[in-house]
Design a protein around this motif. Sequence first.
Motif, mmCIF file in Angstrom:
data_model
loop_
_atom_site.group_PDB
_atom_site.id
_atom_site.type_symbol
_atom_site.label_atom_id
_atom_site.label_comp_id
_atom_site.label_asym_id
_atom_site.label_seq_id
_atom_site.Cartn_x
_atom_site.Cartn_y
_atom_site.Cartn_z
ATOM 1 N N THR A 136 -30.410 -3.767 14.445
ATOM 2 C CA THR A 136 -30.182 -2.671 15.387
ATOM 3 C C THR A 136 -30.508 -1.344 14.725
ATOM 4 O OG1 THR A 136 -28.409 -3.893 16.501
ATOM 5 C CG2 THR A 136 -28.499 -1.523 16.871
ATOM 6 N N PHE A 137 -31.394 -0.574 15.346
ATOM 7 C CA PHE A 137 -31.694 0.765 14.859
ATOM 8 C C PHE A 137 -30.574 1.697 15.311
ATOM 9 C CE2 PHE A 137 -33.314 5.013 15.855
ATOM 10 C CZ PHE A 137 -33.797 5.397 14.613
ATOM 11 N N VAL A 138 -30.067 2.506 14.366
ATOM 12 C CA VAL A 138 -28.952 3.401 14.662
ATOM 13 C C VAL A 138 -29.322 4.815 14.222
ATOM 14 C CG1 VAL A 138 -26.502 3.885 14.276
ATOM 15 C CG2 VAL A 138 -27.320 1.510 14.268
ATOM 16 N N ARG A 142 -27.268 6.732 19.170
ATOM 17 C CA ARG A 142 -28.387 5.918 19.668
ATOM 18 C C ARG A 142 -28.420 4.570 18.956
ATOM 19 N NH1 ARG A 142 -34.805 7.173 18.661
ATOM 20 N NH2 ARG A 142 -35.663 5.625 20.129
ATOM 21 N N ARG A 143 -28.482 3.499 19.723
ATOM 22 C CA ARG A 143 -28.558 2.154 19.172
ATOM 23 C C ARG A 143 -29.622 1.382 19.939
ATOM 24 N NH1 ARG A 143 -24.233 0.913 15.839
ATOM 25 N NH2 ARG A 143 -24.693 -1.309 16.052
ATOM 26 N N VAL A 144 -30.596 0.824 19.215
ATOM 27 C CA VAL A 144 -31.679 0.068 19.836
ATOM 28 C C VAL A 144 -31.826 -1.259 19.103
ATOM 29 C CG1 VAL A 144 -34.099 0.037 20.508
ATOM 30 C CG2 VAL A 144 -32.872 2.229 20.371
ATOM 31 N N GLU A 145 -31.667 -2.345 19.849
ATOM 32 C CA GLU A 145 -31.825 -3.668 19.254
ATOM 33 C C GLU A 145 -33.312 -3.996 19.136
ATOM 34 O OE1 GLU A 145 -30.941 -7.193 17.451
ATOM 35 O OE2 GLU A 145 -29.520 -5.603 17.985
ATOM 36 N N ILE A 180 -40.964 4.069 12.389
ATOM 37 C CA ILE A 180 -41.742 2.885 12.036
ATOM 38 C C ILE A 180 -40.788 1.852 11.452
ATOM 39 C CG2 ILE A 180 -43.707 1.975 10.762
ATOM 40 C CD1 ILE A 180 -44.423 4.074 12.886
ATOM 41 N N ILE A 181 -40.822 0.642 12.011
ATOM 42 C CA ILE A 181 -39.913 -0.426 11.599
ATOM 43 C C ILE A 181 -40.729 -1.669 11.276
ATOM 44 C CG2 ILE A 181 -38.044 -1.954 12.388
ATOM 45 C CD1 ILE A 181 -37.082 0.366 14.158
ATOM 46 N N ALA A 237 -16.614 8.162 7.644
ATOM 47 C CA ALA A 237 -17.510 8.307 8.795
ATOM 48 C C ALA A 237 -18.682 7.337 8.681
ATOM 49 C CB ALA A 237 -18.018 9.739 8.861
ATOM 50 N N ASP A 238 -19.281 7.013 9.819
ATOM 51 C CA ASP A 238 -20.460 6.157 9.819
ATOM 52 C C ASP A 238 -21.622 6.850 9.110
ATOM 53 O OD1 ASP A 238 -19.102 4.232 11.238
ATOM 54 O OD2 ASP A 238 -19.923 4.822 13.186
ATOM 55 N N ILE A 239 -22.600 6.069 8.720
ATOM 56 C CA ILE A 239 -23.802 6.606 8.085
ATOM 57 C C ILE A 239 -24.433 7.657 9.003
ATOM 58 C CG2 ILE A 239 -26.109 6.028 7.236
ATOM 59 C CD1 ILE A 239 -25.002 3.184 6.660
ATOM 60 N N ALA A 240 -24.738 8.815 8.443
ATOM 61 C CA ALA A 240 -25.181 9.949 9.260
ATOM 62 C C ALA A 240 -26.693 10.004 9.454
ATOM 63 C CB ALA A 240 -24.692 11.253 8.636
ATOM 64 N N ILE A 241 -27.456 9.257 8.674
ATOM 65 C CA ILE A 241 -28.909 9.302 8.780
ATOM 66 C C ILE A 241 -29.405 8.080 9.553
ATOM 67 C CG2 ILE A 241 -29.212 10.640 6.668
ATOM 68 C CD1 ILE A 241 -29.833 8.029 5.213
ATOM 69 N N PRO A 242 -30.616 8.146 10.148
ATOM 70 C CA PRO A 242 -31.151 6.963 10.822
ATOM 71 C C PRO A 242 -31.212 5.765 9.872
ATOM 72 C CG PRO A 242 -32.467 8.908 11.334
ATOM 73 C CD PRO A 242 -31.515 9.314 10.250
ATOM 74 N N HIS A 243 -30.829 4.575 10.379
ATOM 75 C CA HIS A 243 -30.800 3.390 9.537
ATOM 76 C C HIS A 243 -30.781 2.143 10.402
ATOM 77 C CE1 HIS A 243 -26.566 4.094 10.584
ATOM 78 N NE2 HIS A 243 -26.355 2.810 10.362
ATOM 79 N N MET A 244 -30.912 1.004 9.752
ATOM 80 C CA MET A 244 -30.809 -0.274 10.440
ATOM 81 C C MET A 244 -29.434 -0.866 10.177
ATOM 82 S SD MET A 244 -33.749 -0.453 11.918
ATOM 83 C CE MET A 244 -33.375 -2.033 12.693
ATOM 84 N N ASP A 245 -28.776 -1.320 11.229
ATOM 85 C CA ASP A 245 -27.545 -2.096 11.119
ATOM 86 C C ASP A 245 -27.913 -3.515 11.520
ATOM 87 O OD1 ASP A 245 -25.044 -3.195 11.096
ATOM 88 O OD2 ASP A 245 -24.218 -1.952 12.709
ATOM 89 N N GLY A 246 -28.298 -4.330 10.532
ATOM 90 C CA GLY A 246 -28.878 -5.630 10.846
ATOM 91 C C GLY A 246 -30.224 -5.424 11.501
#
Length: 333
Positions: A53-55, A59-62, A79-80, A42-51
């Motif tokens: 992109t916030f995931v 939810r995905r936010v570039e 906070i990023i 499965a994909d990472i279950a916690i909030p993280h950055m994919d490059g």
Amino acid sequence: MTRRLRALTLTLAVGTAGALLAATPAVAAPTELDPADLPRGADIAIPHMDGTTFVDGDRRVEIDAERATLLGRSGRAFIIGTSGEDGLRPYRVVRLRPDDTVKPLLRSSPWSITVSEDGKRLVRLRNGNRRSSPVSIHSARSGTLLRERGFRDYPSVLGMQGRRVLLTTWERGVFWWDIRSGRTTTVTSRPAGHADLEHDLLATYTDDPYLDGCTVLSRLSRPARTLWRSCSERVESVNTDGTGVATVHILSDGIGPSRVTLRTVRGTKVARYDAERWFGSIRWEDADTVLLDTNGTEFATVRCVLTACENASDPEPPIVLRTTRWGAGPSAP
């Protein structure tokens, strides 16, 4: 292995999640990790950055940046920190709001920022000298400067809880700075390498590790009482309920360690992982599930529960070393 199958495996093996970190038998051999050899889970279950992109789940936010790092949560926002592709300027620290809009907060290196435990404040450490290095407190909502003070001997920020900031220097050890009264209070004369304020854990050194210093893990509230001691490992992260830690070799630096060991806070060895090349970030999905950015013949974030491991991200070409004017450093091909 899916999360459901992993959960079933754990249930059959140890009965409950709490039994995992309470288990006493030492792990005899390491689990060798190479994403090329692992199934996709499965994909990472916690909030993280994919490059950049916030995931967070679906939810995905570039984020408009060449490089982005997730620094922490602030209420319903995150906070990023951003930088150039090489990790250098231009720097920004931004607030990602629940409506996916981005508010600039500070023009500061992401690696100089610590988010307070309650997510309301940002602690910024700026370059200084032995006589004074500025530590400033900012609103995590607006970036507004709230307090600032200079500290001697190149302090490191360990965290912020309430109105107090936990700092450490090699000369003084660990101490609290009360931003309202301005007073400082010594916790221990030993310098610290890691602290988890939420779970009352503090990892200090008896001396410089390059001069035979050892790691001491204790409660922040009771630093004189040792939970675990090692002269070959240091604490790198604490799991989500404060019952276990991930450790690496005490002298690990540079591109990253090649071995990660999981232990209870009393030192019992739970698992050990060796990378084909090296490990990057070490995070936790829950108290028993560790996420290891793993560089081998391929690169991926690997999820492990004991010896059951799988890729939590799609494998990519490995990170290779490139030579710069400052020496060797990691770079994606």
